[in-house]
Design an enzyme around this catalytic site. Structure first.
Site, short mmCIF file in Angstrom:
data_model
loop_
_atom_site.label_atom_id
_atom_site.label_comp_id
_atom_site.label_asym_id
_atom_site.label_seq_id
_atom_site.Cartn_x
_atom_site.Cartn_y
_atom_site.Cartn_z
N HIS A 150 -15.26 -9.75 1.11
CA HIS A 150 -14.21 -10.61 1.66
C HIS A 150 -14.20 -11.99 1.01
O HIS A 150 -13.18 -12.48 0.56
CB HIS A 150 -14.41 -10.73 3.18
CG HIS A 150 -13.44 -11.66 3.83
ND1 HIS A 150 -13.77 -12.96 4.13
CD2 HIS A 150 -12.15 -11.49 4.18
CE1 HIS A 150 -12.72 -13.54 4.66
NE2 HIS A 150 -11.73 -12.67 4.71
N TYR A 182 14.97 -32.23 -20.87
CA TYR A 182 13.54 -32.35 -20.61
C TYR A 182 13.25 -32.60 -19.13
O TYR A 182 14.12 -33.00 -18.37
CB TYR A 182 12.91 -33.47 -21.45
CG TYR A 182 13.38 -34.86 -21.06
CD1 TYR A 182 12.74 -35.56 -20.04
CD2 TYR A 182 14.45 -35.47 -21.70
CE1 TYR A 182 13.16 -36.82 -19.67
CE2 TYR A 182 14.89 -36.73 -21.34
CZ TYR A 182 14.24 -37.40 -20.32
OH TYR A 182 14.66 -38.65 -19.94
N CYS A 194 12.97 -37.57 -14.06
CA CYS A 194 11.68 -38.25 -14.05
C CYS A 194 11.16 -38.47 -12.63
O CYS A 194 10.12 -39.08 -12.43
CB CYS A 194 11.73 -39.56 -14.83
SG CYS A 194 12.86 -40.75 -14.12
N ARG A 207 -3.14 -1.48 -6.46
CA ARG A 207 -2.25 -2.64 -6.35
C ARG A 207 -2.60 -3.59 -7.49
O ARG A 207 -3.69 -3.50 -8.06
CB ARG A 207 -2.41 -3.35 -5.00
CG ARG A 207 -3.80 -3.85 -4.80
CD ARG A 207 -4.04 -4.43 -3.42
NE ARG A 207 -5.47 -4.62 -3.23
CZ ARG A 207 -6.04 -4.82 -2.08
NH1 ARG A 207 -5.35 -4.84 -0.99
NH2 ARG A 207 -7.35 -5.00 -2.01
N ARG A 237 -3.48 2.78 8.67
CA ARG A 237 -3.77 1.47 8.04
C ARG A 237 -2.52 0.61 7.96
O ARG A 237 -1.42 1.11 7.86
CB ARG A 237 -4.25 1.67 6.60
CG ARG A 237 -5.54 2.42 6.44
CD ARG A 237 -5.74 2.69 4.95
NE ARG A 237 -6.72 3.70 4.73
CZ ARG A 237 -8.02 3.46 4.47
NH1 ARG A 237 -8.44 2.22 4.39
NH2 ARG A 237 -8.86 4.43 4.28
N LYS A 279 0.83 -1.20 0.00
CA LYS A 279 0.00 0.00 0.00
C LYS A 279 0.88 1.27 0.00
O LYS A 279 0.67 2.17 -0.82
CB LYS A 279 -0.93 -0.01 1.22
CG LYS A 279 -1.99 1.07 1.17
CD LYS A 279 -2.73 1.15 2.47
CE LYS A 279 -3.62 -0.03 2.73
NZ LYS A 279 -5.01 0.19 2.40
N SER A 318 18.66 -39.97 -16.77
CA SER A 318 17.43 -39.39 -16.27
C SER A 318 17.52 -39.37 -14.75
O SER A 318 17.75 -40.41 -14.11
CB SER A 318 16.23 -40.23 -16.72
OG SER A 318 15.06 -39.67 -16.19
N MET A 338 -5.64 -7.50 8.80
CA MET A 338 -5.07 -6.61 9.81
C MET A 338 -6.01 -5.41 10.04
O MET A 338 -7.03 -5.30 9.39
CB MET A 338 -3.69 -6.17 9.38
CG MET A 338 -2.68 -7.31 9.55
SD MET A 338 -1.02 -6.81 9.16
CE MET A 338 -1.06 -6.65 7.41
N GLY A 383 -8.19 -7.77 4.66
CA GLY A 383 -9.00 -7.83 5.88
C GLY A 383 -8.35 -8.52 7.05
O GLY A 383 -8.99 -8.75 8.07
C1 PEP Z 1 12.95 -41.88 -8.78
O1 PEP Z 1 13.55 -42.54 -7.95
O2 PEP Z 1 13.00 -40.65 -8.82
C2 PEP Z 1 12.14 -42.52 -9.80
C3 PEP Z 1 11.56 -41.85 -10.76
O3 PEP Z 1 11.93 -43.86 -9.67
P1 PEP Z 1 10.89 -44.52 -8.68
O4 PEP Z 1 10.07 -43.43 -8.10
O5 PEP Z 1 10.12 -45.47 -9.49
O6 PEP Z 1 11.79 -45.16 -7.70
#
Ligand code: PEP
Ligand code: MG
Length: 935
Positions: free
Chosen positions: A490, A891, A871, A372, A105, A35, A804, A116, A114
Site C-alpha cells: 500500500h 509564448y 505573463c 491496468r 470486487r 478493472k 501580453s 474500497m 485499497g
Molecule cells: C498580471 O496582472 O497578470 C501581471 C502579470 O501583472 P502583476 O501580477 O504584476 O499585476
C-alpha cells in the site's frame, strides 16, 4: 410492442466476460470501471481470464440517487450473467455437489488502491463446501477458504457496510483475528498455514458463533444473500471514509461511482503448485525494461499487497538485498513463468504502455485477474517514454503524452547532496519505493503527521506498514518509511502515485509504534521528533538532516525528453524574472526569453537599499524638477540592472514592464526612514507626512497605477526607457545581441498607449543619436489586463507591436474578486462547488478566456503579425497553457521552476490539438467552462 423489442429497449447494467466473448472493451472505463474494462479486453485478447460479469458504474449512481435501491432490471440481468458464468465454468452457484464460487470486487474509472472493499469465496457455506471437498480432495483448502469468507464478509458486509463503528481494537476483524491467534497458540503453531483441516473446521464454528454474538446476526449461509450483500457492500464502500478522503486528494468526482466485478474464483491457496502475484511489465521505480514483480506460493488474493508476508521476487533479475534468499517464480515454476512472460509482452504491445498485472496460479494453471496502466514515478515515466520510443512501440507524439506535468515535476524535486550523502551515517535500508530525497522529524502515527505538519514541521511518517487509514498522514509527511511490505504494498503504491519519497520493507529497523521509537541495527535508538533523511531512489535511511540539491542536472533522460517536447511544441516558453540570477536559472531550464521583468522588483531584496531610497525620494517629490533630480540619481542603478539581465539573456527577448504598482506601496512607514527622506528633500517631517499621506487611495488596485503613473509623471517612463535603450546600445557596442521589449501595464484606452508610445519613440531617437546608432532593436507593446483593453484591442493594437495577457489582473477585473483577498471565501466556494477551481490558478475559459480570444482576434485584425503572450501566473499552469496553445499565442511566460513543465504542457497541447480530426473538438473545448486537464 413485441416481447423481443421490449427486451432490446431495456437498459444494460451488466456486461459479461469469459471464453473470449466479452461484451465490454478497454475503452469503456467510464461505464465498467478500469478493472472491468480491462478484464473484458484481456478476455477479447484470448488470455486466460476466469469468467465473470461487471455491474456498471451507473448502478452505483442509481443506488445513491434512489435511496440505496437498484434499477428493477438489475436482478434479472445478474441472474442471466451468472448463468453464463456457470455455463463457461461448468459449475453452479450454490450447488452442493459442484459449486461455483465468486469474488466480488470494486473498480472505479481510476484505480483507488485499497480504498474500497472486496469479498472473496462468495457462495461457500456448510453445504457447498462438502461438494468442493469431494471435488478438490483438499479439505484444508476448502475450510481455509470458508473461514476467510466469514472473516471478510463479517468485516466488510456485516460491519463496515452496515455503518457499525466499533470501539478501538474491537472490530469484528480484530476479534476474529484474535480467535485465529488463539487457535494457533492452542495448536502450538507459528503460522496459520500450519493449522490442519480439522483446526480450521473448528475455527469456522468459533467464527460463526462470534459473528452472531458480536453483530447480533448470523453469518448468511444462503449464497444469493451472500452475493447481494457483497455487491451492496462494494457500492457502500464508494462512500466509505477512506474512499472519500482519497477522492478529495486525487480530485476524483463523487458522481463517477464504482462498478462491481463478480468473477469466478480461482485459487492461489490450493497448495504448493498454486500461487498469486502482482507484477509490472517494467520496473515502476526506475522505468528499466525488465519484467518486475512479486509472488507468494499457496496464498490468496490480497496477501501480496497487504505487506503481511515479504513476497518473493518474480524472477532472478528482481532479487535484491531484502529478498535474495527467497525463490523466484522463474525458478520455482519455469513453465508458468514463461507463459506469464509471453502474456505480459503481448499486453504491453497491445496497450502500448507499462502495465500492472495480477495473476493467480491454481494447481499449475495460470489465470489473469487484472491489468491496468501501471503507476510510476517521474523518472520512470520519462525513461519508459523514451525507451518505448526507441523500441518503436510508440511514436514521439505518444511518448510526450506518457509523462504528466506532475510527474515531470518530480524530476525537479530535490535529491540528497551526493557530497553530504557520502559522509552520512546509514542507519537502515529498504526498498526504493518513491523517488528523490527528503528529511524530516520522525512521527509514528498518521494523526501526529498531520498535526505536526500543520505546525509547519517537516515530518517523516514511520509505520510498520501503512493502510488506507493512514492516507492523510502520508499526504502531510515529507516522506514515508515502513518496516514491512514490498514494492506493491500500500505505502509503495500510494507514494509512487504521488511521486513522494518513500522507503518500504526496511526490515533492519525495529519500529515500535506504541513506544514511538525505532531501533536501528547498529543499536541507535531514535525517538519521536528526531531527524532522519531518506534516499527514496536507493532505499537508504540516514541519521540527521542532510542537505538537498535539485535532481534535474544529473538526469540525462530529462534533457532528452525535454528536447523531444521542444521538437513538438508550437508555443515558446519564456520566464518571469527580474534579476540576472533568476534569468540564468530560467535559461538553464530552457526559457527562451523573459516575458515579464517587473521593474519595481529591483527595489526590493539584497543590495537594493540605495535605489529604493532614491525611488522613495522621487515618489514624495512635489515638483517635476524635484522628481527629475531624484530620477537622475536613480538612472544609473536602473540601467545597470537592466543591462545585467539583458546580458544573461543575450540573443533572447526581454520584456521590461514600466513601473506598475500604486506609489504609496513604496512609501516607508518607519519614522526614521521618513526623517531621512525628508532631510534629503530639504523638507520637514510634517511636510513629508502630508505628501506621503496624500498618496493614500481607497482602492489602490484600481487607482493611480500602471500607465496612469506614466501619464501623470512622464519623466518616470522616460527615465526607465532611457535606461533600457542606453543599456541596449552599450551592449550592441560590446557585440552582444540584446533585444528589449518595452511593455506598458494596466492600459485600457488607446490614447493612454499612444501617449506612452510617442514618448518612447522620442527617447529612442535621442539615445540612437547619442550612441550614433541608426536603430536600437526593440518592440513596444502593452499588457492586456483590463476587460476594456481586451474589448478594444483593435484600437490598442495600433500602438502595440505585442500584447501580453496579465491574467492576474484580468481575472481580478473580470470576476470582481480581489486577487489579494480571495482567500477569505475561495475555500468555501470550492468546497460548495460554486467554483470548480481557483480562477487565479487556471484560466476560466468562459470569461477571462473569452476576453483573451476577443483580444487576439481584434489585435490580429489591426496588426496581422502582432506578437501575443501571457505573463500572469496562469502561464505556468498546464490547463491554461493548453488554452494558450488553442488561441495560437506565441509564448507563455512563467516562473523559472515551471519552465520545464510549461515546455511539456505546450508539447502535449500541440499533440492533442493539432491533429486534423480534432479541429472541431478544439473549438468546443476552447469554449467550455468545465474543461479539466486530465493527466
Ligand atoms: C498580471 O496582472 O497578470 C501581471 C502579470 O501583472 P502583476 O501580477 O504584476 O499585476
Ligand atoms: Mg497586473
Amino acid at each position: 410492442m413485441g416481447k423481443k423489442e421490449k427486451k432490446s429497449k431495456e437498459k444494460k447494467y451488466v456486461y459479461s466476460f469469459g471464453n473470449g466473448q466479452a461484451e465490454g472493451r478497454a475503452d469503456m472505463k467510464e461505464l465498467l470501471g478500469g478493472k472491468g474494462a480491462n478484464l473484458a479486453e484481456m478476455d477479447l485478447l484470448k488470455l486466460p481470464v476466469p469468467a465473470g460479469f461487471t455491474i456498471t458504474t451507473e448502478v452505483c449512481t442509481y443506488y445513491y440517487e434512489n435511496n440505496k435501491t437498484y434499477p428493477k432490471e438489475l436482478k434479472k440481468q445478474v441472474d442471466e450473467a451468472l448463468k453464463k458464468v456457470e455455463k463457461i465454468m461448468g459449475r453452479k452457484f450454490g450447488d452442493k455437489d459442484n459449486p461455483l464460487l465468486v469474488s466480488v470486487r470494486s473498480g472505479a474509472r481510476i484505480s483507488m488502491p485499497g480504498m474500497m472493499e472486496t469479498v472473496l469465496n462468495v457462495g461457500l457455506n456448510d453445504e457447498t463446501r462438502e461438494g468442493l471437498i469431494k471435488q478438490t480432495k483438499n479439505p484444508r483448502f476448502v475450510y481455509d477458504s470458508q473461514r476467510r469468507l466469514i472473516q471478510m464478509y463479517a468485516d466488510v458486509v456485516m460491519e463496515k457496510a452496515a455503518g457499525i463503528e466499533p470501539e478501538e481494537g474491537k472490530s469484528i476483524r480484530q476479534i476474529l483475528e484474535k480467535e485465529l491467534e488463539k487457535m494457533m497458540h492452542k495448536k502450538g503453531v507459528k503460522h496459520e498455514t500450519e493449522l490442519s483441516a480439522d483446526d480450521l473446521k473448528e475455527l469456522i464454528v468459533i467464527y460463526k458463533n462470534k459473528v452472531k454474538e458480536v453483530l447480533g446476526k448470523p453469518f448468511p449461509e444462503d449464497p444469493q444473500e451472500q452475493l447481494w450483500g457483497a455487491i451492496a457492500a462494494v457500492f457502500e464502500s464508494w462512500n466509505g471514509k477512506r474512499a472519500v478522503s482519497y477522492r478529495r486528494i486525487e480530485k476524483i468526482p463523487d458522481w463517477w461511482g464504482t462498478a462491481v466485478n463478480v468473477q469466478s474464483m480461482v485459487f492461489g491457496n490450493m497448495g504448493e503448485t498454486s500461487a498469486t502475484g502482482v507484477a509490472f511489465t517494467r520496473n515502476p521505480a526506475t522505468g528499466e525494461n525488465v519484467f518486475y514483480g512479486e509472488w507468494l506460493p499457496n496464498a490468496q488474493g490480497e496477501d501480496v499487497v497487504a505487506g503481511i508476508r515479504t513476497p518473493n521476487p518474480i524472477n532472478e533479475a528482481g532479487k535484491n538485498e531484502q529478498n535474495k534468499h527467497l525463490p523466484s517464480l522463474e525458478k520455482a515454476m519455469p513453465n508458468v513463468y514463461k507463459e506469464l512472460l509471453k502474456i505480459q509482452k503481448k499486453l504491453e504491445k497491445h496497450y502500448k504502455d507499462m502495465l500492472d498485472i495480477e495473476f493467480t496460479i491454481q494447481e499449475g494453471k495460470l489465470y489473469m485477474l487484472q491489468c491496468r496502466v501501471g503507476k510510476r514515478n517521474g523518472p520512470a515515466a520519462v525513461r519508459i517514454a523514451l525507451d518505448m520510443l526507441k523500441e518503436k512501440l510508440i511514436t514521439k507524439e505518444e511518448a510526450v503524452l506518457k509523462v504528466s506535468p506532475a510527474q515531470l515535476d518530480e524530476l525537479l524535486h530535490p535529491i540528497i547532496d551526493p557530497q553530504a550523502e557520502k559522509n552520512a551515517k546509514k542507519i537502515g535500508s529498504g526498498l526504493p519505493a518513491g523517488p528523490g530525497g527528503a528529511s524530516g522529524q520522525i512521527v509514528f502515527s498518521s494523526k501526529d503527521a498531520v498535526e505536526w505538519a500543520n505546525q509547519g514541521k517537516k515530518v517523516i511518517l514511520v509505520r510498520e506498514e501503512t493502510n488506507p487509514e493512514d492516507i492523510d498522514g502520508m499526504r502531510a509527511a515529507q516522506a514515508i518509511l515502513t518496516g514491512r511490505g514490498g514494492m506493491t504494498s500500500h505505502a509503495a503504491l500510494v507514494a509512487r502515485g504521488w511521486g513522494k519519497c518513500c522507503i518500504v520493507g526496511a526490515s533492519n529497523l525495529l519500529i515500535d509504534v506504541e513506544k514511538k521509537q525505532m531501533n536501528c541495527s547498529d543499536g541507535t535508538i531514535l525517538k519521536e521528533g528526531e531527524w532522519i533523511t531518506l534516499n527514496g531512489s536507493k532505499g537508504i535511511v540516514y541519521l540527521g538532516q542532510l542537505p538537498m540539491i535539485k535532481a534535474t542536472e544529473e538526469n540525462k533522460d530529462f534533457i532528452k525528453f525535454m528536447k523531444l517536447c521542444d521538437s513538438l511544441r508550437k508555443l515558446k516558453i519564456r520566464t518571469n524574472a527580474d534579476t540576472p540570477e533568476d534569468a540564468k536559472k530560467a535559461r538553464e531550464f530552457g526559457a527562451e526569453g523573459i516575458g515579464l521583468f517587473r521593474t519595481e522588483h529591483m527595489f526590493y531584496g539584497e543590495g537594493s537599499e540605495k535605489p529604493l531610497f532614491l525611488l522613495r525620494k522621487m515618489i514624495v517629490s512635489k515638483t517635476e524638477s524635484e522628481r527629475r533630480a531624484a530620477l537622475d540619481e536613480l538612472f544609473p542603478y536602473v540601467k545597470e540592472d537592466v543591462k545585467g539581465t539583458l546580458k544573461v539573456m543575450d540573443g533572447l527577448p526581454v520584456t521590461f514592464r514600466t513601473l506598475d504598482p500604486p506609489l504609496h506601496e513604496f512609501v516607508p512607514q518607519n519614522p526614521d526612514e521618513r526623517k531621512k527622506l525628508a532631510k534629503s528633500l530639504n523638507i520637514d517631517l510634517d511636510e513629508f507626512n502630508r505628501r506621503a499621506d496624500s498618496l493614500h487611495e481607497n482602492n489602490p488596485m484600481m487607482g493611480h497605477r500602471g500607465v496612469r503613473l506614466g501619464i501623470s509623471y512622464p519623466e518616470i517612463t522616460e527615465m526607465q526607457v532611457r535606461a533600457i535603450f542606453e543599456a541596449t546600445a552599450e551592449l550592441i557596442k560590446e557585440n552582444k545581441k540584446p533585444f528589449p521589449e518595452i511593455m506598458i501595464p494596466v492600459t485600457c484606452i488607446q490614447t493612454e498607449l499612444q501617449h506612452q508610445y510617442e514618448l518612447i519613440q522620442r527617447v529612442h531617437k535621442e539615445v540612437c543619436e547619442k550612441f550614433k546608432l541608426k536603430e536600437i532593436p526593440h518592440l513596444i507593446g502593452t499588457m492586456i489586463e483590463i476587460p476594456r483593453a481586451a474589448l478594444t484591442a483593435d484600437k490598442i493594437a495600433e500602438y502595440a507591436q505585442f500584447f501580453s495577457f496579465g491574467t492576474n489582473d484580468l481575472t481580478q477585473m473580470t470576476f470582481g474578486f480581489s486577487r489579494d483577498d480571495i482567500g477569505s471565501f475561495l475555500p468555501e466556494y470550492l468546497e460548495k462547488k460554486i467554483l470548480p477551481y481557483d480562477p487565479f490558478q487556471q484560466i476560466d475559459r468562459d470569461s477571462v478566456g473569452e476576453l483573451m480570444r476577443i483580444a487576439c482576434e481584434k489585435g490580429r485584425k489591426t496588426r496581422k503579425d502582432i506578437k501575443l503572450g501571457i505573463c500572469g501566473e496562469h502561464g505556468g499552469d498546464p490547463n491554461s497553457i493548453e488554452f494558450c496553445h488553442i488561441l495560437g499565442l506565441n509564448y507563455v511566460s512563467c516562473s523559472p521552476f515551471r519552465v520545464p513543465i510549461a515546455r511539456l504542457a505546450a508539447a502535449q497541447a500541440a499533440v492533442r490539438f493539432d491533429k486534423k480530426n480534432k479541429k472541431e473538438k478544439t473549438k468546443k473545448k476552447a469554449k467550455s467552462y468545465n474543461v479539466h486537464y486530465i493527466v
